[in-house]
Each structure stands twice: as structure tokens, then as C-alpha cells.
Write a protein that holds these residues in place. Sequence first.
Motif, PDB file in Angstrom:
ATOM      1  N   LEU A 187      34.736  37.843  44.664  1.00  0.00           N
ATOM      2  CA  LEU A 187      34.172  36.993  43.610  1.00  0.00           C
ATOM      3  C   LEU A 187      33.403  35.828  44.226  1.00  0.00           C
ATOM      4  CD1 LEU A 187      37.214  36.991  41.161  1.00  0.00           C
ATOM      5  CD2 LEU A 187      34.895  37.718  40.539  1.00  0.00           C
ATOM      6  N   PRO A 206      32.213  39.132  37.509  1.00  0.00           N
ATOM      7  CA  PRO A 206      33.504  38.663  36.994  1.00  0.00           C
ATOM      8  C   PRO A 206      33.976  39.399  35.749  1.00  0.00           C
ATOM      9  CG  PRO A 206      32.161  36.804  37.661  1.00  0.00           C
ATOM     10  CD  PRO A 206      31.283  38.015  37.770  1.00  0.00           C
ATOM     11  N   ARG A 249      34.565  32.932  36.392  1.00  0.00           N
ATOM     12  CA  ARG A 249      33.187  33.374  36.104  1.00  0.00           C
ATOM     13  C   ARG A 249      32.152  32.638  36.952  1.00  0.00           C
ATOM     14  NH1 ARG A 249      35.097  33.422  30.218  1.00  0.00           N
ATOM     15  NH2 ARG A 249      35.135  35.652  29.667  1.00  0.00           N
TER      16      ARG A 249
END
Length: 278
Positions: A244, A251, A272
Motif C-alpha cells: 500500500l 486500497p 486509502r
Amino acid sequence: MTDTPDHLELTALLSGQFDALADLVSGIGEDQWRTISPLPGWTVFDVLAHVVGTESMLLGERPPARDPQEPEVDVETFPHVRNEIGKFNEVWVQRLRSRAGAELLDHYRDVTRRRVEALAAMDDQAWLAPSPSPVGEVPYARFMRVRLFDCWMHELDIADALGKQVDEGGPRGELAFAEFARSLPRVVAKRGKAPAGSLITFELTGPLARTLHIEIGDRARYVDTPAGDATATVALDSGLLVRLGGGRVEPETVLDRIVFRGDADLGRQVVRNLAFTI
């Protein structure tokens, strides 16, 4: 965390990382070399070509001349080229791309062998000297820790593309993750917009399992012993966190692999917005 890791230790870890990348692609077919990687616009071949380019530059070498039979390409028009570092990387990739995978691997082994020899021969003054790097001007030793992180991430990129499993822990993984983790408090505060006064806890499982508490105050920082309960707790695998942070996964496609406790909306907002590596 020191910016000047031990010379012999880091040289050995880089040497091991170079070998791990070579082992990962040794014996693969040409079609596998051209497998799309998690990095936009790049195949497995391109990822290794990028490593060749950076290590060649550190040896003082320039990209090969453009093949006159190949069309001239303006790399700045590629959507994944967003800065001068990206432009530099892409020129090397473009100039090497016409080679066969086995030829690139031989070139890679020669370049990395010479790089390890050059690193081992450095004296303390050179090891500690200020050097430009992707994270600004830092001691050369710190730059080499960034190189370890970059090559470790590319090992994961190639493994993911080829559907192979690699050991993400161990001494190389630990030092690479330490470099990654330096940026996490700033990312959580700036990109994730965690509010002042909040405490974000990452509970990591997997090969680099640990618990990270990030306190958001005048500046975001790690704390060993939080004063109170976490505002939001994000529980996930260490490898997923790294991917990530590296922008390797979307995400929204992995939220079901993450457990959120406390303020789940804040936790999802942070997740996110974790991508930060170049």
C-alpha cells in the motif's frame, strides 16, 4: 535510528539483496520476463533493467546509446513518469528493453558484482560523505539503505508478477522496513489527514510483525507507550502495508483484508492515502 548503518553489514545485505533478485529471475522464460509487474508501465524485465540503470549510474556509467533502428521515445510523455528521477529511470529501461532477458541478467550480475566491490572498497570518509539521493542530501550510508529498500521492494514486485513466494522478513527485510517506516508518521498525518490529538495504531502480522503507534501532535511521531487508547487501529499483514505504501495495490481492492477498530472511517481514510514511494 542512525543515518549511518554499519559499512560491512549493509554492504553484505546489499550483496544478498542483489543475489536474491538474480535468483528470482534465473531460468525464467522470455515470456515471463515480459510479464506485467505491479509498477505502471513496467514488466519484470523493466524492473530489473531499472536496478541495472541505478547501479550503473552509481558506477559512473551512462545509459547505452539508443539503437538507431528503434524509434525515439519522449519518456516525459509517459503517465508514470512524474519527475526527474522517473525520467532517469525510464531512459535506462528504454535503452535496455530490446535485449533478451538472459542477456539482461548477465549484465545485471556484472554490474552488481562491481557495485559490491566498490562498496567494500570505500573508506569511512566516503561512506559518511554527503550524497544526493531520492530522500535529499544524506550521508552515502543512508543512501545505500534507501537502495536496499528500493531493491527489496523490487524483489516483491517481481515475485508478485511471477506468482512466486519470497521471504519478506530476515535482516534485509528488517532494514528495508525500517527505511519504509521512517516516512509513515508523516504520511498518516499529511496524506491520511489524521487529526491532531489522534493516535493511529498499526497492528502488523506476517513476516515483519510488530505494533506501531503514531501520535499526531505538532508533528506526527512514533510512541512506544501510548497515553491512551488508539483513535483508530488498523490490523493487516506487513507485506500488505508495504505494498500500500508503495502504491502497488489499489486500497479499495484490499479493504476486506484489513481489520479496523475504533474510528473505522478514519482508519479507512488513512489506508486509502498510504501510497508515498517514488
